[in-house]
Scaffold this motif. Structure first.
Motif, PDB file in Angstrom:
ATOM      1  N   GLY A 262     -89.743 -17.459  49.901  1.00  0.00           N
ATOM      2  CA  GLY A 262     -89.903 -16.969  48.527  1.00  0.00           C
ATOM      3  C   GLY A 262     -91.340 -17.012  48.028  1.00  0.00           C
ATOM      4  O   GLY A 262     -91.608 -16.757  46.858  1.00  0.00           O
ATOM      5  N   LYS A 263     -92.288 -17.329  48.914  1.00  0.00           N
ATOM      6  CA  LYS A 263     -93.704 -17.349  48.496  1.00  0.00           C
ATOM      7  C   LYS A 263     -94.327 -15.976  48.773  1.00  0.00           C
ATOM      8  O   LYS A 263     -93.958 -15.322  49.751  1.00  0.00           O
ATOM      9  CB  LYS A 263     -94.475 -18.405  49.289  1.00  0.00           C
ATOM     10  N   PRO A 264     -95.295 -15.520  47.928  1.00  0.00           N
ATOM     11  CA  PRO A 264     -95.917 -14.224  48.208  1.00  0.00           C
ATOM     12  C   PRO A 264     -96.434 -14.165  49.642  1.00  0.00           C
ATOM     13  O   PRO A 264     -97.074 -15.105  50.121  1.00  0.00           O
ATOM     14  CB  PRO A 264     -97.068 -14.160  47.194  1.00  0.00           C
ATOM     15  N   PHE A 265     -96.130 -13.081  50.327  1.00  0.00           N
ATOM     16  CA  PHE A 265     -96.513 -12.904  51.737  1.00  0.00           C
ATOM     17  C   PHE A 265     -97.941 -12.353  51.774  1.00  0.00           C
ATOM     18  O   PHE A 265     -98.227 -11.322  51.175  1.00  0.00           O
ATOM     19  CB  PHE A 265     -95.533 -11.935  52.397  1.00  0.00           C
ATOM     20  N   VAL A 266     -98.830 -13.055  52.473  1.00  0.00           N
ATOM     21  CA  VAL A 266    -100.250 -12.688  52.424  1.00  0.00           C
ATOM     22  C   VAL A 266    -100.644 -11.885  53.664  1.00  0.00           C
ATOM     23  O   VAL A 266    -100.405 -12.295  54.803  1.00  0.00           O
ATOM     24  CB  VAL A 266    -101.134 -13.952  52.287  1.00  0.00           C
ATOM     25  N   VAL A 267    -101.225 -10.724  53.403  1.00  0.00           N
ATOM     26  CA  VAL A 267    -101.710  -9.853  54.487  1.00  0.00           C
ATOM     27  C   VAL A 267    -103.199  -9.590  54.265  1.00  0.00           C
ATOM     28  O   VAL A 267    -103.731  -9.892  53.194  1.00  0.00           O
ATOM     29  CB  VAL A 267    -100.954  -8.503  54.498  1.00  0.00           C
ATOM     30  N   GLY A 268    -103.850  -9.026  55.262  1.00  0.00           N
ATOM     31  CA  GLY A 268    -105.261  -8.690  55.097  1.00  0.00           C
ATOM     32  C   GLY A 268    -105.431  -7.183  54.995  1.00  0.00           C
ATOM     33  O   GLY A 268    -104.926  -6.446  55.839  1.00  0.00           O
ATOM     34  N   VAL A 269    -106.094  -6.717  53.932  1.00  0.00           N
ATOM     35  CA  VAL A 269    -106.483  -5.307  53.831  1.00  0.00           C
ATOM     36  C   VAL A 269    -107.946  -5.292  53.382  1.00  0.00           C
ATOM     37  O   VAL A 269    -108.677  -6.256  53.668  1.00  0.00           O
ATOM     38  CB  VAL A 269    -105.524  -4.498  52.921  1.00  0.00           C
ATOM     39  N   TRP A 270    -108.435  -4.283  52.691  1.00  0.00           N
ATOM     40  CA  TRP A 270    -109.869  -4.201  52.377  1.00  0.00           C
ATOM     41  C   TRP A 270    -110.432  -5.467  51.732  1.00  0.00           C
ATOM     42  O   TRP A 270    -111.505  -5.935  52.115  1.00  0.00           O
ATOM     43  CB  TRP A 270    -110.189  -3.010  51.463  1.00  0.00           C
ATOM     44  N   PRO A 271    -109.748  -6.057  50.722  1.00  0.00           N
ATOM     45  CA  PRO A 271    -110.377  -7.211  50.061  1.00  0.00           C
ATOM     46  C   PRO A 271    -110.152  -8.532  50.779  1.00  0.00           C
ATOM     47  O   PRO A 271    -110.417  -9.592  50.208  1.00  0.00           O
ATOM     48  CB  PRO A 271    -109.692  -7.240  48.687  1.00  0.00           C
ATOM     49  N   GLY A 272    -109.668  -8.508  52.023  1.00  0.00           N
ATOM     50  CA  GLY A 272    -109.295  -9.761  52.677  1.00  0.00           C
ATOM     51  C   GLY A 272    -107.876 -10.109  52.260  1.00  0.00           C
ATOM     52  O   GLY A 272    -107.031  -9.205  52.123  1.00  0.00           O
ATOM     53  N   ASP A 273    -107.619 -11.397  52.037  1.00  0.00           N
ATOM     54  CA  ASP A 273    -106.250 -11.813  51.719  1.00  0.00           C
ATOM     55  C   ASP A 273    -105.707 -11.034  50.520  1.00  0.00           C
ATOM     56  O   ASP A 273    -106.338 -10.972  49.454  1.00  0.00           O
ATOM     57  CB  ASP A 273    -106.215 -13.311  51.414  1.00  0.00           C
ATOM     58  N   SER A 274    -104.513 -10.485  50.716  1.00  0.00           N
ATOM     59  CA  SER A 274    -103.921  -9.611  49.704  1.00  0.00           C
ATOM     60  C   SER A 274    -102.411  -9.800  49.691  1.00  0.00           C
ATOM     61  O   SER A 274    -101.831 -10.302  50.662  1.00  0.00           O
ATOM     62  CB  SER A 274    -104.178  -8.137  50.039  1.00  0.00           C
ATOM     63  N   VAL A 275    -101.792  -9.336  48.615  1.00  0.00           N
ATOM     64  CA  VAL A 275    -100.327  -9.359  48.532  1.00  0.00           C
ATOM     65  C   VAL A 275     -99.832  -7.946  48.230  1.00  0.00           C
ATOM     66  O   VAL A 275    -100.579  -7.117  47.708  1.00  0.00           O
ATOM     67  CB  VAL A 275     -99.845 -10.355  47.452  1.00  0.00           C
ATOM     68  N   LEU A 276     -98.568  -7.718  48.573  1.00  0.00           N
ATOM     69  CA  LEU A 276     -98.024  -6.358  48.437  1.00  0.00           C
ATOM     70  C   LEU A 276     -97.072  -6.288  47.247  1.00  0.00           C
ATOM     71  O   LEU A 276     -96.063  -7.013  47.221  1.00  0.00           O
ATOM     72  CB  LEU A 276     -97.274  -5.980  49.719  1.00  0.00           C
ATOM     73  N   PRO A 277     -97.369  -5.442  46.275  1.00  0.00           N
ATOM     74  CA  PRO A 277     -96.435  -5.279  45.156  1.00  0.00           C
ATOM     75  C   PRO A 277     -95.065  -4.865  45.700  1.00  0.00           C
ATOM     76  O   PRO A 277     -94.990  -4.016  46.589  1.00  0.00           O
ATOM     77  CB  PRO A 277     -97.050  -4.145  44.332  1.00  0.00           C
ATOM     78  N   ASP A 278     -94.015  -5.485  45.171  1.00  0.00           N
ATOM     79  CA  ASP A 278     -92.668  -5.174  45.657  1.00  0.00           C
ATOM     80  C   ASP A 278     -92.160  -3.918  44.942  1.00  0.00           C
ATOM     81  O   ASP A 278     -91.301  -3.979  44.062  1.00  0.00           O
ATOM     82  CB  ASP A 278     -91.732  -6.361  45.403  1.00  0.00           C
ATOM     83  N   VAL A 279     -92.685  -2.782  45.379  1.00  0.00           N
ATOM     84  CA  VAL A 279     -92.389  -1.536  44.663  1.00  0.00           C
ATOM     85  C   VAL A 279     -90.943  -1.067  44.841  1.00  0.00           C
ATOM     86  O   VAL A 279     -90.531  -0.091  44.212  1.00  0.00           O
ATOM     87  CB  VAL A 279     -93.373  -0.423  45.095  1.00  0.00           C
ATOM     88  N   LEU A 280     -90.171  -1.763  45.686  1.00  0.00           N
ATOM     89  CA  LEU A 280     -88.760  -1.398  45.779  1.00  0.00           C
ATOM     90  C   LEU A 280     -87.944  -2.029  44.651  1.00  0.00           C
ATOM     91  O   LEU A 280     -86.810  -1.644  44.401  1.00  0.00           O
ATOM     92  CB  LEU A 280     -88.180  -1.788  47.149  1.00  0.00           C
ATOM     93  N   ASN A 281     -88.546  -3.006  43.999  1.00  0.00           N
ATOM     94  CA  ASN A 281     -87.942  -3.597  42.808  1.00  0.00           C
ATOM     95  C   ASN A 281     -88.342  -2.705  41.621  1.00  0.00           C
ATOM     96  O   ASN A 281     -89.524  -2.599  41.300  1.00  0.00           O
ATOM     97  CB  ASN A 281     -88.502  -5.015  42.669  1.00  0.00           C
ATOM     98  N   PRO A 282     -87.365  -2.035  40.971  1.00  0.00           N
ATOM     99  CA  PRO A 282     -87.712  -1.045  39.948  1.00  0.00           C
ATOM    100  C   PRO A 282     -88.624  -1.597  38.847  1.00  0.00           C
ATOM    101  O   PRO A 282     -89.512  -0.895  38.362  1.00  0.00           O
ATOM    102  CB  PRO A 282     -86.355  -0.636  39.376  1.00  0.00           C
ATOM    103  N   GLU A 283     -88.420  -2.869  38.498  1.00  0.00           N
ATOM    104  CA  GLU A 283     -89.238  -3.466  37.436  1.00  0.00           C
ATOM    105  C   GLU A 283     -90.691  -3.646  37.913  1.00  0.00           C
ATOM    106  O   GLU A 283     -91.645  -3.323  37.201  1.00  0.00           O
ATOM    107  CB  GLU A 283     -88.649  -4.844  37.146  1.00  0.00           C
ATOM    108  N   ALA A 284     -90.828  -4.143  39.152  1.00  0.00           N
ATOM    109  CA  ALA A 284     -92.170  -4.351  39.715  1.00  0.00           C
ATOM    110  C   ALA A 284     -92.869  -3.014  39.950  1.00  0.00           C
ATOM    111  O   ALA A 284     -94.076  -2.892  39.795  1.00  0.00           O
ATOM    112  CB  ALA A 284     -92.058  -5.123  41.030  1.00  0.00           C
TER     113      ALA A 284
END
Ligand code: GLC
Length: 664
Positions: A262-284
């Protein structure tokens, strides 16, 4: 007629807009085998069958003879051996004695083996999927039924049909001004300049670097008054940084994708450590969409959404593991297997399937591991933006397009086809891809003109432009470090000016036909055989297209060619156009001909019984004179054309459509 079958527990994709009740039995003409890994659908193809569709995919228009994965994937090395690109468009049309369409509506991976394993078999593998089988009178009828099922395609503002300049490498306001001046000084039309990731502060979405762009709102207003819009990029991943409001708020509200605990899953993209908005959740999703306000409030009216497969360079865990393995290897003599093992850890970091199995979404229909909904991510990121724009300014049309997509996104935005290269083969690929995209609803689409990676040439650029003027999205874009490819850097600037002049001259045609096709489910760009189904030769033509109801195009796609062979499936009028305001015409009978095409001309073909409006070339869409149109005609009796001269900006004005009668 549309029949629907359901296998397993499909996730909610929202690809379709018309409810179809589920049938029982076999989804004939497929036979189905159930396995532990999902279902296998098999159709025995006739020797003469062609298979069209799959939207953004590798290879030619006719997909037969290769294996394709629907798995949204970021990899700029787009070579022939690949099996997937950035979009998942699971609709195919079998074109032969038996004609039918099939849509596999599934958020996860789907594989289409179209005569690869066995040249006579079409084998589709999917797990937890809805299957729609569509039968009809013709290919066009089947596509129209499918397009009705998935809902009306996105219609951008009219200025988005102008010409756009982009490059990863424009770093600051001075760079943007140089591009603007370069076009202006050379009398080259321009409607948009794109802002790539360097406009942001430390690659943080919805921020602007104050040193490089001291007043983006003022710059945007100034350019807009000259008919040029600024279009910034937005990336999917959000930088991990306390104090950055998008990160803080997303964490607080639980709007990012989470790991098993249940902790934000951290991935690396342009800014280094990043998180992914849960866009499948309609509210998010809507929350992420509402972040665009930061730029909308600065007068921005268009965006391109990127890295939303979602693309990841690494996940925090796998990167740490790879680094630790290197540390262990320091000072050791590594035999090849050990060397491969250590370095392989790095090669496997990006877009790693194990990562996709390690994070979760709180979607509208429950919790899903990412792997099962992977192909829906870019779609929902983009949908969130569109949903917010509709709240922000309900009647306004914004420009919005995405790199990653699934069918359904076409109702909210367009797409571009990702990181192609400055190769002649990619020009051919661009042409071949257009009908597939169209069939899947992606009408506002185009490739990076001139190529995104590698080295373009003046000749390739001109030939690509001579095709690109018939694509709704006309954007010259390249990656950093490539040679400059703004049109004003080339020697023959007049040729570029002439070809762009043609784009603006045909814009009333392209735009009107675009709007008509978006509204009716007709196809804007089509393989020849869709209109000439009984013509066996037409079925094999891979580098000519019908564009709208009136014309056929045959772009030159070879280096050093002075023309090309063109196949005419019927008598047509050949239009040889120069600069958009001069042309010659000649009637050509059905058959095959070698046609000379100089670099600064465009040759296209007007179909018998058809007309086409022409405006005068303009420096941008705002200055296009649509009141004084002339008409290209190949008629002996009055003909009608549906002209769309709306305000180009509001949704409500799209109702303003006139049927014009043109006399011979
Ligand atoms: C991705 C995009 C490309 C962009 C680059 C930097 O590769 O596909 O268009 O220029 O990222 O943002």
């Amino acid at each position: 007629m549309i029949r629907k079958y359901t296998y397993g527990k499909p996730v909610q994709t929202d690809a379709t807009v018309i409810p179809v009740s589920t049938a029982s039995g076999m989804p004939a003409p497929f036979t189905v085998t159930e396995t532990e890994c999902g279902e296998i659908f098999v159709y025995e193809m006739d020797k003469a069958d062609a298979v069209f569709g799959l939207g953004e995919q590798l290879r030619g228009m006719n997909k037969r003879g290769w294996i394709y994965d629907s798995w949204n994937y970021d990899d700029p090395s787009i070579t022939e051996g690949r099996s997937c690109l950035y979009g998942a468009h699971n609709f195919i049309l079998i074109f032969g004695k038996k004609m039918f369409g099939a849509f596999f509506d599934c958020g996860g991976k789907v594989t289409f083996d179209i005569g690869y394993g066995d040249p006579d078999l079409l084998t589709v593998s999917a797990k937890d999927t809805d299957v729609y089988i569509i039968e009809g009178d013709s290919a066009l009828d089947i596509v129209k039924q499918f397009r009705t099922l998935i809902g009306q395609s996105y219609i951008p503002p009219k200025w988005a049909f102008g010409y756009a300049q982009s490059k990863w490498g424009y770093k600051c306001e001075a760079d943007i001004r140089e591009v603007f001046e370069g076009y202006k000084k050379n009398g080259l039309p321009l409607d948009m300049i794109y802002l790539d990731i360097d406009y942001m502060q430390d690659y943080k979405d919805f921020t602007v670097n104050k040193e490089r762009f001291p007043d983006l709102a003022a710059l945007s207003a100034e350019f807009k008054s000259e008919g040029v819009r600024l279009v910034p990029i937005i990336d999917a991943a959000v930088k991990v940084e306390e104090g950055y409001s998008v990160y803080d708020e997303g964490v607080e509200k639980g709007y990012f994708c989470t790991d098993a605990e249940g902790k934000p899953f951290v991935v690396g993209v342009w800014p280094g450590d990043s998180v992914l908005p849960d866009v499948l959740n309609p509210e998010a999703r809507l929350w992420f969409g509402s972040q665009y306000k930061a730029l909308l409030d600065r007068g921005i009216e268009g965006f391109w959404n990127d890295m939303n497969e979602p693309a990841t360079f690494y996940s925090k865990g796998t990167l740490q593991h790879a680094l630790a393995e290197v540390a262990k290897a320091v000072g050791k003599n590594l035999q090849v297997e050990e060397y491969n093992e250590v370095t392989g850890n790095f090669h496997r970091l990006a877009n790693n399937p194990a990562d996709h199995d390690s994070f979760y979404h709180n979607a509208a229909d429950g919790r899903h591991v990412h792997t099962d909904v992977h192909n829906l991510y870019g779609y929902n990121m983009t949908r969130g933006a569109a949903e917010y724009f509709a709240e922000y300014a309900p009647d306004k049309r914004f420009l919005l397009f995405s790199r990653s997509s699934y069918i359904g996104l076409h109702r909210y935005a367009g797409i571009w086809t990702g990181d192609n290269c400055s190769w002649w083969s990619h020009l051919r690929h661009n042409i071949a891809m257009m009908p597939g995209l169209d069939m899947c609803g992606f009408l506002y689409a185009g490739a990076d003109l001139g190529g995104h990676g590698d080295r373009t040439t003046e000749e390739l650029m001109l030939r690509w432009l001579a095709f690109g003027i018939f694509e709704p999205l006309l954007r010259n874009h390249a990656t950093q470090g490539t040679r400059d490819q703004e049109f004003y850097v080339f020697k023959n600037k007049r040729a570029f000016r002439d070809l762009l002049g043609i784009r603006y001259a045909i814009l009333p045609y392209l735009y009107s036909e675009f709007v008509r096709c978006a509204k009716t489910g007709d196809m804007l760009s089509r393989p020849l055989c869709f209109d000439y189904p009984d013509d066996r030769r037409a079925r094999t033509v891979e580098d000519q297209l019908l564009i709208g109801g009136s014309i056929m195009i045959a772009p030159v796609v070879e280096q050093n060619a002075d023309g090309r062979y063109v196949y005419l499936p019927a008598r047509m009028k050949m239009i040889r156009m120069k600069a958009g305001n001069r042309y010659t015409e000649r009637i050509v009978e059905k058959g095959e001909y070698y046609i000379e095409v100089p670099l600064d001309e465009v040759v296209f073909f007007l179909r018998e019984g058809k007309v086409m409006p022409l405006a005068k070339p303009a420096e941008n869409v705002a200055s296009l004179d649509e009141e004084h149109l002339t008409w290209l005609k190949f008629i002996t009796q009055p003909a009608q054309f549906t002209l769309c001269r709306d305000d180009g900006i509001t949704k409500s004005s799209l109702e303003k459509i006139e049927t014009v009668t043109v006399e011979p």
